[in-house]
Design a protein around this motif. Structure first.
Motif, mmCIF file in Angstrom:
data_model
loop_
_atom_site.group_PDB
_atom_site.id
_atom_site.type_symbol
_atom_site.label_atom_id
_atom_site.label_comp_id
_atom_site.label_asym_id
_atom_site.label_seq_id
_atom_site.Cartn_x
_atom_site.Cartn_y
_atom_site.Cartn_z
ATOM 1 N N GLU A 159 -5.786 -1.156 7.828
ATOM 2 C CA GLU A 159 -4.832 -2.183 7.389
ATOM 3 C C GLU A 159 -3.837 -2.499 8.500
ATOM 4 O O GLU A 159 -3.407 -3.641 8.658
ATOM 5 C CB GLU A 159 -4.101 -1.701 6.135
ATOM 6 N N THR B 219 0.827 -1.206 0.000
ATOM 7 C CA THR B 219 0.000 0.000 0.000
ATOM 8 C C THR B 219 0.860 1.254 0.000
ATOM 9 O O THR B 219 0.548 2.230 -0.693
ATOM 10 C CB THR B 219 -0.934 0.005 1.220
ATOM 11 N N LYS C 177 -1.343 11.742 6.687
ATOM 12 C CA LYS C 177 -1.685 11.113 5.419
ATOM 13 C C LYS C 177 -1.444 9.605 5.492
ATOM 14 O O LYS C 177 -2.278 8.805 5.035
ATOM 15 C CB LYS C 177 -0.864 11.725 4.282
ATOM 16 N N VAL D 287 -4.417 6.639 5.119
ATOM 17 C CA VAL D 287 -4.368 5.613 4.077
ATOM 18 C C VAL D 287 -4.254 4.210 4.667
ATOM 19 O O VAL D 287 -4.876 3.261 4.170
ATOM 20 C CB VAL D 287 -3.203 5.888 3.102
ATOM 21 N N ALA E 276 2.138 1.455 -3.699
ATOM 22 C CA ALA E 276 1.125 1.643 -4.737
ATOM 23 C C ALA E 276 0.312 2.914 -4.549
ATOM 24 O O ALA E 276 0.009 3.620 -5.523
ATOM 25 C CB ALA E 276 0.201 0.427 -4.771
ATOM 26 N N ASP E 277 -0.047 3.230 -3.318
ATOM 27 C CA ASP E 277 -0.941 4.353 -3.064
ATOM 28 C C ASP E 277 -0.235 5.639 -2.661
ATOM 29 O O ASP E 277 -0.786 6.728 -2.819
ATOM 30 C CB ASP E 277 -1.947 3.987 -1.965
ATOM 31 N N LEU E 278 0.995 5.503 -2.125
ATOM 32 C CA LEU E 278 1.679 6.682 -1.602
ATOM 33 C C LEU E 278 3.043 6.949 -2.242
ATOM 34 O O LEU E 278 3.641 7.990 -1.989
ATOM 35 C CB LEU E 278 1.855 6.539 -0.075
#
Length: 201
Positions: free
Chosen positions: A177, A37, A169, A173, A40-42
């Motif tokens: 998780e 994560t 942040k 996110v 991929a996201d950050l």
């Protein structure tokens, strides 16, 4: 006592009285998916290192427990290629520092080491597991506090300030998780001994 010593004292001692739940080494496996994560996201890459911080005690049995952990990590080095070394920082805290480009191996090695400390009866000496990341703007860390049984983010910005925007942040996110510490007063920074270095260096 300087600010670093105060923070470590709270992380290692006072947090015990305010513990929300018992630490569980199985919590560390949440980082296995969190790595993906983060990338991929950050846009954060694994820095190739993670570390386990613990406080020492003058005891032959404790020394034997540490030696057992070293043997486990040596076996892991043969099995997965995960390098490690032991380090004592300028404040007297001990670290097992793991090096591997594969984050899954880092998580597994940290888990094995922490679990062995607990099996040997020295879980109370565990302070934190620290997982490092980096992007173009600098490093960020996820810290697992064994005394609180929860993760929290740490994004240093220079030698003695932190980027709270980045930390919040990361929290937003990864919430759900990872089991994230909801009391931000327990988000203790682990400053490195020198600017530009990791907390375990």
């Amino acid at each position: 006592m300087g600010i670093f010593d105060t923070i470590r004292a709270v992380l290692g001692t006072n947090a015990e009285t305010g513990a929300t739940r018992e630490a569980d080494p199985e919590d560390l496996f949440g980082m296995s998916t969190a790595y993906m994560t983060m990338q991929a996201d950050l846009g954060y890459d694994n820095c190739g290192e993670a570390a386990l911080c613990f406080s020492g005690v003058d005891s032959t049995r404790f020394d034997e427990a540490v030696s057992t952990v070293e043997e486990i990590l040596e076996a892991g080095e043969v099995e997965t290629g995960t390098g490690f070394h032991r380090h004592e920082d300028d404040h007297g805290y001990h670290w097992f520092v793991l090096e591997d480009d594969d984050p899954e191996d880092l998580v597994t090695s940290i888990h094995f080491a922490a679990d062995q400390f607990m099996e040997e009866g020295f879980g109370s000496r565990l302070l934190a597991a620290v997982f490092g990341f980096e992007d173009d703007d600098g490093p960020a860390y996820w810290i697992y506090s064994f005394r609180r049984g929860a993760y929290y983010p740490f994004a240093p910005d220079g030698s003695n300030s932190r980027n709270q925007r980045v930390e919040f942040k990361l929290q937003s996110v990864l919430d759900g998780e990872l089991g994230i510490e909801d009391d931000e007063s327990y988000w203790y920074p682990l400053w490195p001994d020198a600017p530009g270095r990791h907390p375990w260096e």
